[in-house]
Design an enzyme around this catalytic site. Structure first.
Site, PDB file in Angstrom:
ATOM      1  N   CYS A 131      -8.056   5.199   3.256  1.00  0.00           N
ATOM      2  CA  CYS A 131      -7.045   6.235   3.502  1.00  0.00           C
ATOM      3  C   CYS A 131      -7.015   7.150   2.283  1.00  0.00           C
ATOM      4  O   CYS A 131      -8.016   7.239   1.561  1.00  0.00           O
ATOM      5  CB  CYS A 131      -5.686   5.635   3.849  1.00  0.00           C
ATOM      6  SG  CYS A 131      -4.856   4.804   2.498  1.00  0.00           S
TER       7      CYS A 131
ATOM      8  N   ARG B  60      -1.219   2.873   4.091  1.00  0.00           N
ATOM      9  CA  ARG B  60      -1.872   2.440   5.331  1.00  0.00           C
ATOM     10  C   ARG B  60      -3.013   1.447   5.113  1.00  0.00           C
ATOM     11  O   ARG B  60      -3.062   0.384   5.724  1.00  0.00           O
ATOM     12  CB  ARG B  60      -2.417   3.669   6.093  1.00  0.00           C
ATOM     13  CG  ARG B  60      -1.351   4.530   6.683  1.00  0.00           C
ATOM     14  CD  ARG B  60      -1.919   5.846   7.176  1.00  0.00           C
ATOM     15  NE  ARG B  60      -2.288   6.736   6.076  1.00  0.00           N
ATOM     16  CZ  ARG B  60      -2.836   7.935   6.209  1.00  0.00           C
ATOM     17  NH1 ARG B  60      -3.102   8.389   7.424  1.00  0.00           N
ATOM     18  NH2 ARG B  60      -3.132   8.675   5.168  1.00  0.00           N
TER      19      ARG B  60
ATOM     20  N   ASP C 239       0.201   9.379   8.358  1.00  0.00           N
ATOM     21  CA  ASP C 239       0.612   8.899   7.037  1.00  0.00           C
ATOM     22  C   ASP C 239       2.139   8.702   6.994  1.00  0.00           C
ATOM     23  O   ASP C 239       2.886   9.660   7.190  1.00  0.00           O
ATOM     24  CB  ASP C 239       0.184   9.942   5.988  1.00  0.00           C
ATOM     25  CG  ASP C 239       0.292   9.399   4.565  1.00  0.00           C
ATOM     26  OD1 ASP C 239       0.834   8.288   4.399  1.00  0.00           O
ATOM     27  OD2 ASP C 239      -0.186  10.097   3.646  1.00  0.00           O
TER      28      ASP C 239
END
Ligand code: COA
Length: 285
Positions: A7, A13, A106
């Protein structure tokens, strides 16, 4: 198999995905990294809480950028969004990049509920990844266990195939870099290269007939090129039968240029070879 979740910051994440997937698959080597981050930031508190719902403690995780070593070693990059995948693909090839779910937005700075729904999306994406891994070609270095499958592929594709013994010897050769495309344990394709004094020779590339035209050779070649760049080679060279239109087209697509010919280079049937080179540090001319 080495899987790396990707990410941006590696604090929300991808650590959650790493933690849950590690628990699902203790037999894999699972990592995570960020494309735009620094070493040592703590994972976000909300991510730690959200991951606990899946029985996973990620409180000890700290961020790390994608290193050269991880870039080379990873068999499959699982990206948390399409844009991460778009950044990675030119570097590592389509075949080593997978987008989790439909991309996970996100949650950075959001409420705990947002983090929890993000973790749920990640979990669902991981279940699908698990299913997809059964049919997805994973490009990884060849091991002793692969020799039989690679030798069978050689027999299927070439009149003078490499034997199991010759292939096995290459595993002992410090200058040889062989990669396979593994589909759920089946060898779907392979590429062999030998790098000596800045010159990388492609010894062979082949894909099982039933798996052709799916981009597997492209992924294998891309992996070999990346490896050669990593080794600081000057150029990659190979021979190809003059009549081998699919292979010639593949090489030209990857920027290889015809440099010359070798008369009667091949047997069964006898045929001339073209020599193709790809320069890795600017043009030779
Ligand atoms: N006709 C023309 N071009 C072809 C082709 C065909 N039948 N098959 C592949 N290509 C070229 C195209 O340029 C293609 O790009 P595109 O999809 O954008 O058109 C490119 O190769 C990449 O295709 P990809 O799907 O990655 O290739 P593949 O996985 O089907 O494998 C070979 C290609 C050559 C490795 C495969 O045909 C093979 O194993 N052949 C037998 C072994 C061999 O000859 N090896 C080369 C020794 S020098």
């Amino acid at each position: 198999m080495i899987i790396t979740f990707i990410c941006t910051g590696n604090t929300c994440r991808s650590p959650v995905a790493e933690g849950i997937f590690k628990k699902m698959h203790p037999e894999y080597d699972v990592y995570s990294a960020g494309l735009n981050t620094v070493f040592g930031m703590n994972v976000s508190e909300n991510s730690v809480i959200a991951a606990k719902d899946y029985g996973v403690d990620i409180s000890g995780h700290v961020s790390r950028p994608l290193s050269k070593e991880l870039l080379m070693a990873t068999d499959l990059f699982v990206c948390l969004s399409q844009s991460h995948a778009m950044q990675l693909m030119p570097l590592v090839g389509k075949g080593r990049v997978y987008v989790l779910g439909n991309g996970i937005s996100d949650p950075y700075g959001g409420s705990l509920d947002i983090y929890k729904s993000c973790a749920k999306e990640i979990y669902d994406g991981l279940l699908k990844l698990d299913e997809d891994l059964k049919t997805l070609p994973v490009i990884r270095p060849m091991t002793e266990e692969d020799i039989k499958g690679v030798a069978e592929l050689e027999k299927e594709c070439f009149a003078s195939p490499w034997s199991e013994k010759s292939l096995s010897e290459e595993l002992e050769n410090g200058n040889a870099y062989f990669f396979v495309a593994d589909i759920s344990g089946e060898i779907a394709g392979y590429i062999g290269t030998i790098s000596v004094f800045g010159e990388c020779s492609v010894t062979n590339i082949a894909v099982k007939e039933k798996y052709r035209n799916k981009g597997i050779a492209s992924s294998l070649l891309q992996r070999a090129i990346l490896n050669s760049v990593y080794l600081d080679d000057d150029f990659i060279t190979l021979e190809v039968r003059k009549s081998n239109t699919p292979a010639i087209s593949l090489y030209e697509k990857f920027g290889f240029r015809k440099m010359g010919e070798r008369k009667n280079f091949y047997r069964l049937p006898t045929e001339d070879a073209y020599i193709y080179n790809k320069y890795l540090k600017g043009d030779s001319e």
